[in-house]
Motif scaffolding. Structure first.
Motif, PDB file in Angstrom:
ATOM      1  N   LEU A 107      96.019  46.269  -4.972  1.00  0.00           N
ATOM      2  CA  LEU A 107      95.044  47.356  -5.034  1.00  0.00           C
ATOM      3  C   LEU A 107      94.366  47.419  -6.408  1.00  0.00           C
ATOM      4  O   LEU A 107      93.163  47.689  -6.492  1.00  0.00           O
ATOM      5  N   GLU A 108      95.111  47.163  -7.463  1.00  0.00           N
ATOM      6  CA  GLU A 108      94.522  47.160  -8.805  1.00  0.00           C
ATOM      7  C   GLU A 108      93.472  46.058  -8.938  1.00  0.00           C
ATOM      8  O   GLU A 108      92.417  46.265  -9.530  1.00  0.00           O
ATOM      9  N   ILE A 109      93.759  44.899  -8.383  1.00  0.00           N
ATOM     10  CA  ILE A 109      92.794  43.800  -8.419  1.00  0.00           C
ATOM     11  C   ILE A 109      91.555  44.172  -7.607  1.00  0.00           C
ATOM     12  O   ILE A 109      90.421  44.009  -8.070  1.00  0.00           O
ATOM     13  N   LEU A 110      91.778  44.703  -6.410  1.00  0.00           N
ATOM     14  CA  LEU A 110      90.656  45.051  -5.537  1.00  0.00           C
ATOM     15  C   LEU A 110      89.865  46.246  -6.068  1.00  0.00           C
ATOM     16  O   LEU A 110      88.702  46.421  -5.695  1.00  0.00           O
ATOM     17  N   GLU A 160      92.660  34.156  -3.804  1.00  0.00           N
ATOM     18  CA  GLU A 160      92.507  34.709  -5.156  1.00  0.00           C
ATOM     19  C   GLU A 160      93.618  35.701  -5.463  1.00  0.00           C
ATOM     20  O   GLU A 160      94.162  35.719  -6.576  1.00  0.00           O
ATOM     21  N   LEU A 161      93.979  36.503  -4.466  1.00  0.00           N
ATOM     22  CA  LEU A 161      95.070  37.467  -4.666  1.00  0.00           C
ATOM     23  C   LEU A 161      96.403  36.743  -4.835  1.00  0.00           C
ATOM     24  O   LEU A 161      97.210  37.126  -5.684  1.00  0.00           O
ATOM     25  N   ALA A 162      96.618  35.694  -4.052  1.00  0.00           N
ATOM     26  CA  ALA A 162      97.865  34.931  -4.151  1.00  0.00           C
ATOM     27  C   ALA A 162      98.011  34.298  -5.524  1.00  0.00           C
ATOM     28  O   ALA A 162      99.119  34.212  -6.066  1.00  0.00           O
ATOM     29  N   ALA A 163      96.896  33.857  -6.106  1.00  0.00           N
ATOM     30  CA  ALA A 163      96.950  33.243  -7.434  1.00  0.00           C
ATOM     31  C   ALA A 163      97.350  34.253  -8.509  1.00  0.00           C
ATOM     32  O   ALA A 163      97.900  33.873  -9.542  1.00  0.00           O
ATOM     33  N   ALA A 164      97.127  35.522  -8.255  1.00  0.00           N
ATOM     34  CA  ALA A 164      97.437  36.557  -9.239  1.00  0.00           C
ATOM     35  C   ALA A 164      98.836  37.149  -9.065  1.00  0.00           C
ATOM     36  O   ALA A 164      99.283  37.926  -9.906  1.00  0.00           O
ATOM     37  N   LEU A 165      99.527  36.769  -8.003  1.00  0.00           N
ATOM     38  CA  LEU A 165     100.845  37.338  -7.712  1.00  0.00           C
ATOM     39  C   LEU A 165     101.921  36.255  -7.746  1.00  0.00           C
ATOM     40  O   LEU A 165     101.656  35.101  -7.408  1.00  0.00           O
ATOM     41  N   ARG A 173     101.775  32.567  -0.539  1.00  0.00           N
ATOM     42  CA  ARG A 173     100.612  33.055   0.209  1.00  0.00           C
ATOM     43  C   ARG A 173     100.995  33.800   1.501  1.00  0.00           C
ATOM     44  O   ARG A 173     100.377  34.816   1.823  1.00  0.00           O
ATOM     45  N   PRO A 174     101.999  33.341   2.270  1.00  0.00           N
ATOM     46  CA  PRO A 174     102.379  34.116   3.461  1.00  0.00           C
ATOM     47  C   PRO A 174     102.820  35.541   3.110  1.00  0.00           C
ATOM     48  O   PRO A 174     102.557  36.485   3.854  1.00  0.00           O
ATOM     49  N   GLY A 175     103.475  35.694   1.972  1.00  0.00           N
ATOM     50  CA  GLY A 175     103.866  37.031   1.525  1.00  0.00           C
ATOM     51  C   GLY A 175     102.662  37.892   1.202  1.00  0.00           C
ATOM     52  O   GLY A 175     102.626  39.086   1.520  1.00  0.00           O
ATOM     53  N   VAL A 176     101.665  37.298   0.581  1.00  0.00           N
ATOM     54  CA  VAL A 176     100.428  38.017   0.275  1.00  0.00           C
ATOM     55  C   VAL A 176      99.762  38.465   1.563  1.00  0.00           C
ATOM     56  O   VAL A 176      99.290  39.600   1.682  1.00  0.00           O
ATOM     57  N   SER A 177      99.756  37.588   2.557  1.00  0.00           N
ATOM     58  CA  SER A 177      99.156  37.934   3.854  1.00  0.00           C
ATOM     59  C   SER A 177      99.881  39.114   4.490  1.00  0.00           C
ATOM     60  O   SER A 177      99.245  40.004   5.060  1.00  0.00           O
ATOM     61  N   ARG A 178     101.200  39.134   4.391  1.00  0.00           N
ATOM     62  CA  ARG A 178     101.960  40.265   4.943  1.00  0.00           C
ATOM     63  C   ARG A 178     101.626  41.556   4.198  1.00  0.00           C
ATOM     64  O   ARG A 178     101.455  42.613   4.816  1.00  0.00           O
ATOM     65  N   HIS A 179     101.516  41.472   2.878  1.00  0.00           N
ATOM     66  CA  HIS A 179     101.152  42.659   2.094  1.00  0.00           C
ATOM     67  C   HIS A 179      99.753  43.146   2.466  1.00  0.00           C
ATOM     68  O   HIS A 179      99.515  44.351   2.599  1.00  0.00           O
TER      69      HIS A 179
END
Length: 105
Positions: free
Chosen positions: A17-20, A29-34, A38-44
């Motif tokens: 949310l802070e990035i967005l 892009e979000l996965a690169a920052a976390l 990537r599958p975890g990012v998709s779940r989030h």
């Protein structure tokens, strides 16, 4: 409101949310920052979408995620009574500090 609070309970989702808040982004892009896969990012992102905190737009093969801050309005309204409580306490603290300064003079 419960879904929003549950979504906010996770640090990775708060980071998304802070990035967005600053700019829309793709899942990559979000996965690169976390520090998660990537599958975890998709779940989030799914949790955030279901809570109404993010929206997704399809641009060809890319999905662009954006913050939907209106979902936070109910939480903000709920917190308002607590803000008033803290403002009263901070005002009282300010008064006591001012009294202490007068007593020292």
């Amino acid at each position: 409101m419960d879904a929003v609070l549950q979504a906010l309970a996770d640090q990775s989702r708060r980071t998304v949310l802070e990035i967005l808040r600053d700019h829309p982004a793709t899942a990559g892009e979000l996965a690169a920052a976390l520090p998660i896969a990537r599958p975890g990012v998709s779940r989030h992102l799914r949790v955030l979408r279901e809570a109404g905190l993010v929206t997704v737009d399809q641009e060809a093969q890319r999905r662009i995620y954006s913050l939907h801050p209106e979902a936070l309005m109910e939480v903000d309204q709920w917190l308002e009574s607590y803000r008033a409580l803290w403002e009263q306490r901070l005002d009282a603290l300010h008064t006591e500090i001012a009294r202490g300064k007068k007593a020292r003079k």
